[in-house]
Design an enzyme around this catalytic site. Structure first.
Site, PDB file in Angstrom:
ATOM      1  N   LYS A 152      60.167 -30.671   8.036  1.00 28.48           N
ATOM      2  CA  LYS A 152      59.480 -31.424   9.079  1.00 28.48           C
ATOM      3  C   LYS A 152      58.024 -30.983   9.114  1.00 28.48           C
ATOM      4  O   LYS A 152      57.710 -29.847   9.460  1.00 28.48           O
ATOM      5  CB  LYS A 152      60.110 -31.160  10.453  1.00 28.48           C
ATOM      6  CG  LYS A 152      59.485 -32.053  11.522  1.00 28.48           C
ATOM      7  CD  LYS A 152      59.258 -31.358  12.844  1.00 28.48           C
ATOM      8  CE  LYS A 152      57.917 -30.747  13.032  1.00 28.48           C
ATOM      9  NZ  LYS A 152      56.799 -31.666  13.302  1.00 28.48           N
ATOM     10  N   SER A 202      53.095 -20.787  14.662  1.00 23.45           N
ATOM     11  CA  SER A 202      52.714 -19.760  15.638  1.00 23.45           C
ATOM     12  C   SER A 202      53.854 -18.772  15.880  1.00 23.45           C
ATOM     13  O   SER A 202      55.034 -19.093  15.717  1.00 23.45           O
ATOM     14  CB  SER A 202      52.329 -20.440  16.953  1.00 23.45           C
ATOM     15  OG  SER A 202      53.433 -21.171  17.435  1.00 23.45           O
ATOM     16  N   GLU A 245      56.645 -17.122   8.661  1.00 25.46           N
ATOM     17  CA  GLU A 245      55.224 -16.877   8.360  1.00 25.46           C
ATOM     18  C   GLU A 245      54.460 -17.250   9.616  1.00 25.46           C
ATOM     19  O   GLU A 245      54.252 -18.431   9.898  1.00 25.46           O
ATOM     20  CB  GLU A 245      54.781 -17.757   7.182  1.00 25.46           C
ATOM     21  CG  GLU A 245      55.421 -17.398   5.863  1.00 25.46           C
ATOM     22  CD  GLU A 245      54.874 -16.110   5.263  1.00 25.46           C
ATOM     23  OE1 GLU A 245      53.944 -15.521   5.831  1.00 25.46           O
ATOM     24  OE2 GLU A 245      55.400 -15.698   4.224  1.00 25.46           O
ATOM     25  N   CYS A 248      45.612 -18.755   9.026  1.00 26.80           N
ATOM     26  CA  CYS A 248      46.311 -17.586   9.575  1.00 26.80           C
ATOM     27  C   CYS A 248      45.735 -16.278   9.023  1.00 26.80           C
ATOM     28  O   CYS A 248      45.917 -15.233   9.621  1.00 26.80           O
ATOM     29  CB  CYS A 248      47.789 -17.677   9.248  1.00 26.80           C
ATOM     30  SG  CYS A 248      48.063 -17.937   7.498  1.00 26.80           S
ATOM     31  N   GLU A 283      44.383 -14.880  18.510  1.00 25.45           N
ATOM     32  CA  GLU A 283      43.999 -15.581  17.286  1.00 25.45           C
ATOM     33  C   GLU A 283      42.987 -16.682  17.671  1.00 25.45           C
ATOM     34  O   GLU A 283      43.216 -17.429  18.624  1.00 25.45           O
ATOM     35  CB  GLU A 283      45.273 -16.217  16.723  1.00 25.45           C
ATOM     36  CG  GLU A 283      45.184 -16.633  15.294  1.00 25.45           C
ATOM     37  CD  GLU A 283      46.508 -17.246  14.811  1.00 25.45           C
ATOM     38  OE1 GLU A 283      47.348 -17.654  15.631  1.00 25.45           O
ATOM     39  OE2 GLU A 283      46.676 -17.325  13.587  1.00 25.45           O
TER      40      GLU A 283
HETATM   41  P1  NAP Z   1      52.809 -24.351  15.957  1.00 27.81           P
HETATM   42  O1  NAP Z   1      52.448 -24.924  17.255  1.00 27.81           O
HETATM   43  O2  NAP Z   1      53.785 -23.240  15.912  1.00 27.81           O
HETATM   44  O3  NAP Z   1      53.296 -25.596  15.046  1.00 27.81           O
HETATM   45  C1  NAP Z   1      53.746 -25.416  13.748  1.00 27.81           C
HETATM   46  C2  NAP Z   1      54.947 -26.315  13.513  1.00 27.81           C
HETATM   47  O4  NAP Z   1      55.984 -25.955  14.417  1.00 27.81           O
HETATM   48  C3  NAP Z   1      54.660 -27.793  13.749  1.00 27.81           C
HETATM   49  O5  NAP Z   1      55.360 -28.553  12.794  1.00 27.81           O
HETATM   50  C4  NAP Z   1      55.232 -28.009  15.135  1.00 27.81           C
HETATM   51  O6  NAP Z   1      55.651 -29.332  15.395  1.00 27.81           O
HETATM   52  C5  NAP Z   1      56.433 -27.098  15.105  1.00 27.81           C
HETATM   53  N1  NAP Z   1      56.932 -26.751  16.443  1.00 27.81           N
HETATM   54  C6  NAP Z   1      56.267 -26.742  17.630  1.00 27.81           C
HETATM   55  N2  NAP Z   1      57.108 -26.359  18.637  1.00 27.81           N
HETATM   56  C7  NAP Z   1      58.312 -26.129  18.070  1.00 27.81           C
HETATM   57  C8  NAP Z   1      59.589 -25.705  18.561  1.00 27.81           C
HETATM   58  N3  NAP Z   1      59.786 -25.426  19.859  1.00 27.81           N
HETATM   59  N4  NAP Z   1      60.615 -25.578  17.692  1.00 27.81           N
HETATM   60  C9  NAP Z   1      60.428 -25.833  16.383  1.00 27.81           C
HETATM   61  N5  NAP Z   1      59.253 -26.243  15.845  1.00 27.81           N
HETATM   62  C10 NAP Z   1      58.204 -26.377  16.674  1.00 27.81           C
HETATM   63  O7  NAP Z   1      51.552 -23.808  15.181  1.00 27.81           O
HETATM   64  P2  NAP Z   1      50.140 -24.488  15.031  1.00 27.81           P
HETATM   65  O8  NAP Z   1      49.309 -24.021  16.141  1.00 27.81           O
HETATM   66  O9  NAP Z   1      50.228 -25.913  14.758  1.00 27.81           O
HETATM   67  O10 NAP Z   1      49.714 -23.796  13.660  1.00 27.81           O
HETATM   68  C11 NAP Z   1      48.922 -22.718  13.584  1.00 27.81           C
HETATM   69  C12 NAP Z   1      49.718 -21.414  13.592  1.00 27.81           C
HETATM   70  O11 NAP Z   1      50.358 -21.261  12.338  1.00 27.81           O
HETATM   71  C13 NAP Z   1      48.804 -20.232  13.744  1.00 27.81           C
HETATM   72  O12 NAP Z   1      49.355 -19.286  14.596  1.00 27.81           O
HETATM   73  C14 NAP Z   1      48.712 -19.688  12.317  1.00 27.81           C
HETATM   74  O13 NAP Z   1      48.356 -18.345  12.235  1.00 27.81           O
HETATM   75  C15 NAP Z   1      50.084 -19.978  11.817  1.00 27.81           C
HETATM   76  N6  NAP Z   1      50.113 -20.013  10.341  1.00 27.81           N
HETATM   77  C16 NAP Z   1      50.719 -18.982   9.697  1.00 27.81           C
HETATM   78  C17 NAP Z   1      50.727 -18.963   8.310  1.00 27.81           C
HETATM   79  C18 NAP Z   1      51.386 -17.832   7.570  1.00 27.81           C
HETATM   80  O14 NAP Z   1      51.611 -17.986   6.378  1.00 27.81           O
HETATM   81  N7  NAP Z   1      51.718 -16.721   8.201  1.00 27.81           N
HETATM   82  C19 NAP Z   1      50.124 -19.995   7.590  1.00 27.81           C
HETATM   83  C20 NAP Z   1      49.514 -21.026   8.292  1.00 27.81           C
HETATM   84  C21 NAP Z   1      49.525 -21.024   9.679  1.00 27.81           C
HETATM   85  P3  NAP Z   1      54.716 -30.436  16.099  1.00 27.81           P
HETATM   86  O15 NAP Z   1      54.404 -31.346  14.996  1.00 27.81           O
HETATM   87  O16 NAP Z   1      55.580 -31.040  17.137  1.00 27.81           O
HETATM   88  O17 NAP Z   1      53.523 -29.726  16.663  1.00 27.81           O
END
Ligand code: NAP
Length: 468
Positions: free
Chosen positions: A157, A211, A232, A266, A366
């Site tokens: 997804k 996140s 991740e 990230c 962050e």
């Molecule tokens: P996010 O809010 O966690 O969203 C990431 C994904 O999770 C999206 O597809 C989102 O869907 C989904 N999601 C949201 N709520 C959810 C839930 N309750 N249950 C399951 N899935 C859910 O993160 P973001 O803010 O978009 O992305 C940035 C974050 O990703 C940052 O914290 C960054 O550091 C981290 N990141 C980490 C890495 C790594 O390799 N460690 C790489 C890239 C990014 P929706 O489409 O509905 O929003």
């Protein structure tokens, strides 16, 4: 969410495309099909799986310009970076196409003549992935390639901001000959899909990039069916500059780490910790180089910094900036914003801040934006204390030409990825992942296929032929 959602260009606010939401019934059916397909895909020999992965990678390379353009339109990152991400995404498929052929078991000498002990590796089953918007291609292939190589089936997804890149990449997998039920994409809200994935008995592994807060929820929800998890999660990378570093190299690499994808990565350097002796010179050099970066639409080949993904991202950056300025931070360049609320476009000019203190919000949360806060240190121990003073442990960087300083820092930093005189360490052939609240497991390298494999121990008895 309605039964469809719109994908907008964050640089112009224009509608790019409408995407159908997959309802519960459709997702459950996709999960069942993925589970059924596992029975045949897991039995196909590794060389054949490798061949199909190679064909998929070739398709990505052939369609590089098309995918990069879709990515820039939905994510906003400069075309140059989108092209780089397509290459990076393909490099994971290339790497795991080879690793498919190297999933070795072992034999263990038994403590009796009548037994043989054999250890084999088997794929875990259907894998469900959830990915973020900031790397719409690579975060998917980094999971799908090892999963398919191992013999798992895969369902993903993508984030609602950037589903189009992923939809195209999955189409290309099918065009390459990977069966439709072996790799599938479903669309909708993460909270809904996450629940369907974690509650499903068909899913044996959840792999997530996003996140830390969402990662924690997915781990909790995976507990009832004891699924494998790879997480991740968020980062808050420190970048330490020692007094003996090559400052020009440090400036160049700080920019590479900090400003890629408008600071929305990230592994971004979020806390720039600089030796007192060189802090003024470094800050001056960094600000001069940063003020040359061009902000604009990523489709313009001269753009260095694209838009912030959405209003939520912009507001977080702005509130961190307000807090820093109220508490005495000094702006060396940037702190300019081009915002059009009506269109929904948010551009933040790359910013360098001095006189930053550890108490400021941006030193704890962050940032996800093009803000480079500089904080001085007096001793290496102080630098390490600041760097490790976070629940995150994804990436860290340091610059020094002194082997003693370098050895000390590389051993002390509590981070999964450490760049020494290197602001861009990520590679398909190396293990990527975080310590502490930045995650569980690794993606890439030898380590990246292990999480898709189960270990099976076979003990064969009654094999003593001495009396026969
Ligand atoms: P996010 O809010 O966690 O969203 C990431 C994904 O999770 C999206 O597809 C989102 O869907 C989904 N999601 C949201 N709520 C959810 C839930 N309750 N249950 C399951 N899935 C859910 O993160 P973001 O803010 O978009 O992305 C940035 C974050 O990703 C940052 O914290 C960054 O550091 C981290 N990141 C980490 C890495 C790594 O390799 N460690 C790489 C890239 C990014 P929706 O489409 O509905 O929003």
């Amino acid at each position: 969410m309605e039964n469809q959602f719109t994908v907008n260009n964050p640089a112009t606010g224009e509608r790019i495309q409408t995407v159908q939401v997959d309802n519960e019934e459709k997702v459950k059916d996709a999960l069942k099909r993925g589970h059924e397909a596992f029975k045949t895909w897991s039995q196909i020999n590794a060389h054949k799986r490798s061949e199909l992965l190679n064909k998929w990678s070739l398709k990505l390379k052939e369609h590089k310009e098309e995918i990069a353009t879709i990515m820039t339109k939905e994510n906003g990152k400069p075309l140059r970076e989108s092209r780089g991400e397509v290459d990076y995404a393909a490099s994971y498929i290339d790497w795991y196409a080879e690793e498919a052929k190297r999933i070795y078991g072992r034999t263990i000498p038994a403590n009796t003549e009548s037994k043989r002990i054999i250890v084999t590796k088997q794929p875990v089953g259907l894998v469900a992935a959830i990915t973020p918007w900031n790397f719409p291609a690579a975060m998917m292939t980094r999971k799908a390639a090892p999963a398919l190589a191992a013999g798992c089936t895969f369902i993903v997804k993508p984030a609602v901001e950037t589903p189009l890149t992923m939809i195209r990449i999955v189409e290309l997998a099918h065009e390459a000959g990977i069966p439709k039920d072996v790799v599938q994409c479903v669309n909708g809200r993460g909270s809904v899909m996450g629940k369907l994935f974690t509650e499903s008995d068909y899913v044996r592994k959840i792999t997530f990039t996003g996140s830390t807060a969402v990662g924690k929820t997915l781990i909790k929800n995976s507990a009832d069916t004891i699924k494998h998890v790879t997480m991740e999660l968020g980062g808050h990378a420190p970048l330490i500059i020692a007094k003996d570093s090559d400052l020009d190299l440090a400036v160049e690499q700080t920019i590479a780490s900090k400003f890629r994808n408008a600071g929305q990565t990230c592994v971004c350097a979020n806390r720039i910790i600089v030796a007192d002796e060189v802090v003024d010179t470094f800050a001056e050099k960094l600000a001069a180089a940063v003020s040359d970066l061009k902000v604009g639409n990523g489709l313009d080949e001269t753009t260095d910094i694209g838009p912030i993904i959405n209003q939520k991202g912009y507001k977080k950056i702005k509130s961190q900036m307000d807090d820093a300025l109220e508490n005495g931070a000094e702006v060396l360049t940037g702190n300019k914003y081009d915002v059009d609320e009506e269109k929904g476009t948010y551009f933040v000019h790359p910013t360098v801040l001095k006189n930053v203190k550890t108490s400021m919000v941006m030193m704890h949360e962050e940032t996800f934006g093009p803000i480079a806060p500089i904080i001085p240190f007096q001793s290496l121990n102080e630098a390490v204390k600041i760097a490790n003073g976070t629940p995150f442990g994804l990436a860290a960087y340091f610059f020094t030409n002194d082997y003693r300083t370098g050895t000390y820092l590389s051993e002390q930093l509590q981070f999964g990825i450490v760049g020494w005189n290197d602001g861009a360490p990520s590679a398909a052939h190396a293990p990527f992942g975080g310590m502490k609240e930045s995650g569980l497991g690794r993606e890439g390298g030898l380590e990246g296929i292990e999480p898709y494999l189960e270990t099976k121990y076979l003990s064969i008895g009654n094999l003593d032929f001495s009396g026969e």
